[in-house]
Structure formats: structure tokens, C-alpha cells
Enzyme design. Sequence first.
Site, PDB file in Angstrom:
ATOM      1  N   TYR A  96     -16.895  13.274  23.183  1.00 54.05           N
ATOM      2  CA  TYR A  96     -15.927  14.630  22.284  1.00 54.05           C
ATOM      3  C   TYR A  96     -15.020  15.914  23.075  1.00 54.05           C
ATOM      4  CZ  TYR A  96     -15.998  11.161  19.365  1.00 54.05           C
ATOM      5  OH  TYR A  96     -16.109  10.065  18.215  1.00 54.05           O
ATOM      6  N   ALA A 121     -21.413   3.873  21.726  1.00 56.11           N
ATOM      7  CA  ALA A 121     -21.957   5.014  20.992  1.00 56.11           C
ATOM      8  C   ALA A 121     -21.130   5.778  20.256  1.00 56.11           C
ATOM      9  CB  ALA A 121     -22.689   5.308  22.281  1.00 56.11           C
ATOM     10  N   LYS A 122     -21.261   6.753  19.333  1.00 56.68           N
ATOM     11  CA  LYS A 122     -20.348   7.771  19.281  1.00 56.68           C
ATOM     12  C   LYS A 122     -21.569   8.992  19.233  1.00 56.68           C
ATOM     13  CE  LYS A 122     -17.811   9.259  15.025  1.00 56.68           C
ATOM     14  NZ  LYS A 122     -16.553   9.067  15.255  1.00 56.68           N
ATOM     15  N   THR A 123     -21.353   8.827  21.034  1.00 58.48           N
ATOM     16  CA  THR A 123     -22.447  10.495  21.431  1.00 58.48           C
ATOM     17  C   THR A 123     -21.029  11.464  21.648  1.00 58.48           C
ATOM     18  OG1 THR A 123     -21.246   9.785  23.871  1.00 58.48           O
ATOM     19  CG2 THR A 123     -23.263   8.371  22.530  1.00 58.48           C
TER      20      THR A 123
END
Length: 312
Positions: A166, A160-162
Amino acid sequence: MQSISDRDGWFWLNGEFIPWREARGHLLTHTLHYGMGCFEGVRAYDGPQGTHLFRAEAHTRRLLDSAHSLDMPMEYTADALIEAQREALRRNALGDAYIKPTVFFGAEGMGLRAQGLSVNVMVPAWHLAHYISAEAADEGLRVLTSSWSRHHVNISLCRAKTNGHYVNSMLALNTAVKAGFDETLMLDPEGYVAEGSAENVFLVRDGVLHTPEVTSCLQGITRDTIIVLARERLGLTVHERRITRDELYTADEAFFTGTAAEILPIRELDGRRIGRGERPVTRELQRLYHRLVRAELEDDLKAYREWLLPVA
């Protein structure tokens, strides 16, 4: 420098366009406090036949998959979200642009249980200049291996690009930049190569392309594009496997890939020069990729037509 919030334009939020300067949220927005949310970075390019989105379907599917994995119910279909991206480009009169569809919880409550919260979606779009200087993109990046490890599959949702992931990237990148480097290389918890701060990584050795298997690193869409181009256009063998740091030290070539970064060569890792600096495979992949995303591959473009979605 003008603030990105202070500009003319339009901003898609929960199905409606609002003036850019009116795009505001409450200070108790849940995602701001706990990082639970997901996003995509999509590129638009000007080409001979106008502006188009590149691989919008793949990006939007990953956004929906990320939201599902985070248990954030979405009321918008992929088609609706893609049309919002197209309309954001049209309303803001954008050609070369970056679009960032983002899913976030509202301000109805606080706490880790995240109960009774609205799920909101926004689609901002703005002009995107070079991710890094043209000189660095040509000469290659100086990279430092980070002491911060990438996430583990049993710690977080690595597919998942959560939003919250970051923080890890920023810690690693800022350490490298403060030490005088351009980028960072992150290892997984077992010490194998994972990715850059926001890019996948490849190496070339004896004419064969290698890239880390997708476990603790993101399954990049630019990564997939490069694998397809390498196999179909250059006839290269591509291995997806575990890679050690010293394999990068002794590679003939190495490069990063990402939607914003596109393809960036690595000239040095931890003070060690990568190869002899000629980089024929990297340069050819850069050339092919830049022509593909701008719809300039002429007769061969028909093989990748589904990746290019006209905005008009």
C-alpha cells in the site's frame, strides 16, 4: 480531529480483549520497519434483523492465505478469527463498522531474515462513515491515470493483501489528490489497466461488463460479489480480460468496487468524460449491492444468505 487511538472501546489482540487506549506496540516492531504483514478490511452493516458481517468467511480465508504466502505461521483458525470479529462488534456496540484483522511480526529482532519473530494478530473495529462524499458517490469520481505502475507477479505476491503493497497505492493516490482528482487508476507493468489505489475497476460497453483479469491486481471480494450480481440478477455477460486505458475512455460506464468504497462510478478519466453520465448499469448494481449488504433483498436474499453472518 480526535485521534483514532484516543477513544473508549475494546481491541482484540492475540486472543484477548484489551482496552482500546492500551493497544500499544514496541517501536522496533518488525512489521513497522519492513512492511511484512497482511490484513483484511471487513464490513459490518445494520439490517432489518440486526447487525451482520458481510462475506466474513471469504475475507478471513484470504487473510489466512496471505499469511501463508508470506510464510507467517498462524495459530488461529478461521472460525476463531471470525468469532473475534463478531465479538469486537459486540463489545464496542457497533452497527455499521469496519473491521481490520491484521497479522504482523513482533519486536524480537531486526533484519531481513526475520528469524525468531512472533506472529501477532489484532482485530480492531470502528464505526465507518462514507468512504467518500455522498455527492461524489452519486455524481462519479474524477480519476487520473497514475505514472506509478502496479506490482508485477514476479516482483511481489499480488494475490496477498500485504501491508507493504500500500506504499505503492499511497504514492499513486496522493499524486492524484494533489492534482485535484478524487482517485487514481493504476496500470500494470505492461501498460494494461490494473485497479484503483484500493479498488477493482469495471467498465460497461454495449451492455457487457468487463473487468481486468486477476494477475497484478487483488482478487477483490466486492469484485466477486458484483460479478455474481451482474450475472445472476441482471443477466449480464461479464468478461475478465486485459483492458487498455483507451477502452475506459470510450466506455459507456465505468466504476470502482471495494469493501470500503462499495461501488463508486467514474465520471471522468484523464479529463475525458466517461459515457453520457446516465450510468444505468452502475446505478442498478449500486442499488442491488446496498440492499444485499443490508439484508434487504427480501425473497431473493436466501440465495446469498451465506454471505451474511449475524453478529448477535
